[in-house]
Write a protein that holds these residues in place. Structure first.
Motif, mmCIF file in Angstrom:
data_model
loop_
_atom_site.group_PDB
_atom_site.id
_atom_site.type_symbol
_atom_site.label_atom_id
_atom_site.label_comp_id
_atom_site.label_asym_id
_atom_site.label_seq_id
_atom_site.Cartn_x
_atom_site.Cartn_y
_atom_site.Cartn_z
ATOM 1 N N PHE A 143 41.900 30.232 45.133
ATOM 2 C CA PHE A 143 41.719 29.071 45.994
ATOM 3 C C PHE A 143 42.068 29.484 47.427
ATOM 4 C CE2 PHE A 143 42.241 27.121 41.885
ATOM 5 C CZ PHE A 143 41.446 25.987 41.935
ATOM 6 N N GLY A 144 41.129 29.264 48.344
ATOM 7 C CA GLY A 144 41.431 29.593 49.730
ATOM 8 C C GLY A 144 40.286 30.287 50.440
ATOM 9 N N PRO A 145 40.561 30.737 51.663
ATOM 10 C CA PRO A 145 41.841 30.575 52.354
ATOM 11 C C PRO A 145 42.057 29.133 52.826
ATOM 12 C CG PRO A 145 40.252 31.630 53.791
ATOM 13 C CD PRO A 145 39.603 31.525 52.446
ATOM 14 N N GLU A 146 43.303 28.679 52.747
ATOM 15 C CA GLU A 146 43.655 27.333 53.190
ATOM 16 C C GLU A 146 43.491 27.238 54.709
ATOM 17 O OE1 GLU A 146 45.672 24.113 54.716
ATOM 18 O OE2 GLU A 146 46.609 26.101 54.908
ATOM 19 N N MET A 147 42.950 26.110 55.211
ATOM 20 C CA MET A 147 42.525 26.005 56.606
ATOM 21 C C MET A 147 43.681 26.114 57.600
ATOM 22 S SD MET A 147 39.533 23.117 56.586
ATOM 23 C CE MET A 147 40.648 21.857 55.941
ATOM 24 N N ILE A 148 44.850 25.591 57.266
ATOM 25 C CA ILE A 148 45.956 25.555 58.228
ATOM 26 C C ILE A 148 46.721 26.874 58.253
ATOM 27 C CG2 ILE A 148 48.119 24.402 58.826
ATOM 28 C CD1 ILE A 148 46.987 21.865 57.548
ATOM 29 N N THR A 149 47.082 27.370 57.087
ATOM 30 C CA THR A 149 47.919 28.569 57.010
ATOM 31 C C THR A 149 47.139 29.846 56.698
ATOM 32 O OG1 THR A 149 48.333 28.262 54.638
ATOM 33 C CG2 THR A 149 49.824 27.139 56.180
ATOM 34 N N GLY A 150 45.919 29.690 56.131
ATOM 35 C CA GLY A 150 45.154 30.858 55.709
ATOM 36 C C GLY A 150 45.618 31.451 54.398
ATOM 37 N N HIS A 151 46.495 30.738 53.674
ATOM 38 C CA HIS A 151 47.036 31.254 52.417
ATOM 39 C C HIS A 151 45.987 31.241 51.302
ATOM 40 C CE1 HIS A 151 51.492 30.339 53.626
ATOM 41 N NE2 HIS A 151 50.967 31.350 54.276
ATOM 42 N N ILE A 152 46.163 32.170 50.365
ATOM 43 C CA ILE A 152 45.368 32.242 49.143
ATOM 44 C C ILE A 152 46.251 31.799 47.987
ATOM 45 C CG2 ILE A 152 44.084 33.736 47.573
ATOM 46 C CD1 ILE A 152 42.687 33.386 50.219
ATOM 47 N N PHE A 153 45.732 30.925 47.122
ATOM 48 C CA PHE A 153 46.504 30.405 45.992
ATOM 49 C C PHE A 153 45.850 30.820 44.671
ATOM 50 C CE2 PHE A 153 47.032 27.541 49.565
ATOM 51 C CZ PHE A 153 48.404 27.341 49.613
ATOM 52 N N ASN A 154 46.701 30.980 43.656
ATOM 53 C CA ASN A 154 46.246 31.280 42.282
ATOM 54 C C ASN A 154 45.238 32.435 42.247
ATOM 55 O OD1 ASN A 154 47.806 29.060 41.764
ATOM 56 N ND2 ASN A 154 46.229 27.893 40.689
ATOM 57 N N ASP A 155 45.559 33.483 42.939
ATOM 58 C CA ASP A 155 44.673 34.651 42.996
ATOM 59 C C ASP A 155 44.759 35.410 41.677
ATOM 60 O OD1 ASP A 155 42.997 36.614 43.851
ATOM 61 O OD2 ASP A 155 44.211 37.256 45.551
ATOM 62 N N ARG A 156 43.635 35.517 40.982
ATOM 63 C CA ARG A 156 43.607 36.154 39.666
ATOM 64 C C ARG A 156 42.416 37.102 39.548
ATOM 65 N NH1 ARG A 156 47.748 33.905 39.817
ATOM 66 N NH2 ARG A 156 48.738 32.484 38.321
ATOM 67 N N LEU A 157 42.668 38.245 38.914
ATOM 68 C CA LEU A 157 41.581 39.117 38.488
ATOM 69 C C LEU A 157 41.260 38.785 37.040
ATOM 70 C CD1 LEU A 157 42.740 42.549 39.980
ATOM 71 C CD2 LEU A 157 41.113 40.906 40.948
ATOM 72 N N PHE A 158 39.994 38.865 36.660
ATOM 73 C CA PHE A 158 39.621 38.472 35.305
ATOM 74 C C PHE A 158 38.487 39.332 34.777
ATOM 75 C CE2 PHE A 158 36.969 35.898 38.133
ATOM 76 C CZ PHE A 158 35.705 36.064 37.578
ATOM 77 N N VAL A 159 38.322 39.276 33.469
ATOM 78 C CA VAL A 159 37.221 39.921 32.756
ATOM 79 C C VAL A 159 36.477 38.848 31.976
ATOM 80 C CG1 VAL A 159 36.592 41.600 30.967
ATOM 81 C CG2 VAL A 159 38.440 42.122 32.575
ATOM 82 N N VAL A 160 35.148 38.909 31.985
ATOM 83 C CA VAL A 160 34.359 37.953 31.208
ATOM 84 C C VAL A 160 33.416 38.705 30.277
ATOM 85 C CG1 VAL A 160 34.427 36.018 32.827
ATOM 86 C CG2 VAL A 160 32.687 37.782 33.110
ATOM 87 N N TYR A 161 33.236 38.130 29.099
ATOM 88 C CA TYR A 161 32.277 38.643 28.122
ATOM 89 C C TYR A 161 31.315 37.514 27.798
ATOM 90 C CZ TYR A 161 30.426 39.934 23.536
ATOM 91 O OH TYR A 161 29.595 40.190 22.486
ATOM 92 N N GLU A 162 30.006 37.788 27.911
ATOM 93 C CA GLU A 162 29.004 36.728 27.789
ATOM 94 C C GLU A 162 27.858 37.159 26.874
ATOM 95 O OE1 GLU A 162 29.456 34.792 32.259
ATOM 96 O OE2 GLU A 162 28.092 36.477 31.970
ATOM 97 N N PRO A 163 27.896 36.816 25.578
ATOM 98 C CA PRO A 163 26.730 37.018 24.712
ATOM 99 C C PRO A 163 25.769 35.841 24.847
ATOM 100 C CG PRO A 163 28.572 36.205 23.415
ATOM 101 C CD PRO A 163 29.072 36.325 24.832
#
Length: 221
Positions: A143-163
């Motif tokens: 989530f982000g960057p937030e407009m006032i502070t420029g912070h990034i929230f809940n930053d996650r790397l992920f893997v997806v598998y899609e059959p």
């Protein structure tokens, strides 16, 4: 825990349905199937490109993940790579505390991932193709960057598998449309494990290239 078990059950059901659908429609023994793989990979590949929209759910809300894919077509097989991103707005409130402001800020979610995929065409007619596909992706959700502070929230790397199970219809010799249904299983991020159903516009780059070369030669003559 119950939700996780239901997700896994649904994902496995989709996968095994895809395998069963493939095996029940391909009138080949295992040896013939392997021969088909070797034969296809010996063929000269052609290029293809696809504009891709994957309708899905994030949490309880419908979302669209758009992208572009391309690769090589070896007779009954296609392999390639693509890039996907969340194209519908998804927002969440986060608390913000600064010297000038204290309160909640509305922050947009971003989802981006690259993927590799392989398709197998188990039936090919004059205009229709039916296939099963597997895609594996790696990306980032935040989530982000937030407009006032420029912070990034809940930053996650992920893997997806899609059959998925797919169908493609050739409108012209250089253009087709496709649709697919499947399931996304996500690891490392919440709320992304969900059904997917997709539609795409397919450009047959190899055919376009050959037609262009032929047209240019005819102009010179």
């Amino acid at each position: 825990m119950m939700y996780s078990r239901n997700v896994l059950k649904h994902a496995l059901r989709t996968f095994f349905f895809a395998v069963f659908f493939l095996l029940s429609n391909v009138n080949e023994s295992h040896a013939q199937f392997m021969d088909s793989i070797r034969f296809s990979l010996k063929k000269r590949p052609t290029l293809f490109g696809t504009l891709d929209t994957r309708n899905t759910f994030i949490g309880s809300r419908r979302a669209e993940i758009s992208g572009i894919k391309g690769g090589l077509r070896f007779n009954k097989f296609r392999i390639g790579a693509g890039y996907h991103f969340l194209s519908t707005g998804s927002y969440r409130h986060f608390p913000i505390i600064t010297n000038e402001y204290t309160g909640l800020s509305y922050v947009k979610r971003e989802i981006k991932y690259g993927a590799v995929f392989a398709d197998y065409v188990f039936h090919k007619g004059k205009r229709w193709e039916y296939m099963v596909a597997m895609q594996l992706g790696f990306g980032r959700s935040y989530f982000g960057p937030e407009m006032i502070t420029g912070h990034i929230f809940n930053d996650r790397l992920f893997v997806v598998y899609e059959p998925t199970i797919s169908a493609e219809y050739s409108i012209f010799k250089w253009l087709g449309v496709s649709g697919k249904y499947g399931y996304r299983v996500a690891f490392g991020v919440d709320q992304m494990t969900a059904p997917i159903y997709a539609f795409g516009l397919d450009l047959y780059w190899g055919t376009i290239y050959r037609s262009t070369v032929k047209w240019l030669k005819s102009r010179k003559d």
